[in-house]
Scaffold this active site. Structure first.
Site, mmCIF file in Angstrom:
data_model
loop_
_atom_site.group_PDB
_atom_site.id
_atom_site.type_symbol
_atom_site.label_atom_id
_atom_site.label_comp_id
_atom_site.label_asym_id
_atom_site.label_seq_id
_atom_site.Cartn_x
_atom_site.Cartn_y
_atom_site.Cartn_z
ATOM 1 C CE LYS A 100 38.383 1.946 -30.037
ATOM 2 N NZ LYS A 100 38.207 0.484 -29.909
ATOM 3 C CE1 TYR B 229 37.919 4.301 -27.226
ATOM 4 C CE2 TYR B 229 36.784 5.827 -28.690
ATOM 5 C CZ TYR B 229 36.878 4.584 -28.099
ATOM 6 O OH TYR B 229 35.937 3.615 -28.359
#
Length: 281
Positions: A153, A149
């Site tokens: 990002k 994740y």
């Protein structure tokens, strides 16, 4: 006096995307609300002459092109793009499969690129536009169990910062949003996936991590409806911010990151500054 704009929002069937769509409609704007499941988007938002619902799987460039064409056919322009759709593959890096890593990046990094690539020609022709991309605290700092994740990002962060000077001459602005923990639907079973492999050495820590993430769903302190209102507000500014840190917890994280970077810079300042070629005698 507020100017009515056309908003294209990804992942608008639930969570923050739905709240942004509702806030934009309430503010008198026209909205193109997109999602993979248009029935779910329609159920979340209802009907309005100012609302167009379009099918969009952001991992498919052809879907992005179709949604953009439908937007322009219906409303004539696109003023604001909100890259909101995302997913979450949680797990220790060794336990995440290559396919899971690919799916994380495909949705949360390449997906926004697909939609933005389709929108930019419209905004260039208009000579104006605003691209809002929802990043995360995980775009500011990495965390255990969040390797995939955070990678997506951090990628968003570099892409948005690098794209801004490219599109600015065309009157296009960008905002990167770093929300902390908001009570969206990112942690629901529909959006969160856990590593499919298990390695015994991680068993004890994995059990604690999974317990935390599953129990935290619905307990986040941030109100996504308030975040949506904040985005409507800052989007209307003549010079919108390049970055918006959203939530008191995110403010704390940003301050921590800034202080840590300063400490790391100062710790080896002399050595770091001594690495140039020596001048010829």
């Amino acid at each position: 006096m507020a100017i009515n704009k056309v908003w294209l929002i990804t992942g608008a069937g639930r969570g923050l995307g739905a709240d942004i769509a509702k806030a934009a409609l309430a503010g008198g704007h026209q909205v193109v609300a997109t999602g993979r499941n248009t029935d779910k988007v329609a159920k979340a938002l209802g009907k309005s002459p100012e609302l167009l619902i379009a099918k969009l799987d952001i991992t498919k460039p052809a879907d992005a092109e179709s949604a953009v064409k439908a937007s322009v056919d219906q409303f004539g322009r696109i003023d604001v793009l909100v890259n909101n759709a995302a997913n979450f593959y949680a797990g220790f890096f060794e336990e995440l499969s290559p396919e899971q890593i690919e799916r994380q990046l495909s949705t949360s990094l390449v997906g926004p690129m697909n939609v933005t690539r389709a929108v930019l020609p419209i905004m260039r022709k208009q000579g104006s536009g605003l691209i809002i991309t929802i990043s995360s605290n995980a775009g500011l700092i990495g965390f255990e169990f969040g390797t995939a994740y955070a990678a997506s990002k951090f990628g968003l962060e570099g892409w948005m910062q690098s794209m801004q000077p490219e599109v600015e001459p065309f009157g296009i602005n960008t905002i990167t949003v770093n929300p902390g923990f908001f009570r969206t639907e990112l942690l629901t079973e529909e959006s969160t996936n856990f590593a499919e492999w298990t390695i015994e050495d991680y068993n004890e820590r994995r059990a604690k991590q999974m317990e935390f993430w599953k129990s935290y769903n619905g307990q986040q302190s941030g109100d996504p409806a308030k975040l949506a209102q904040a985005l409507i507000r800052i989007s209307g500014q003549e010079n919108p911010p390049r970055r918006f840190i959203a939530g008191a917890d995110a403010v704390g994280t940003a301050e921590q990151v800034a202080a840590t970077l300063r400490q790391q810079t100062d710790a080896y300042r002399k050595l770091s500054s001594s690495l140039a070629y020596d001048d010829a005698a």
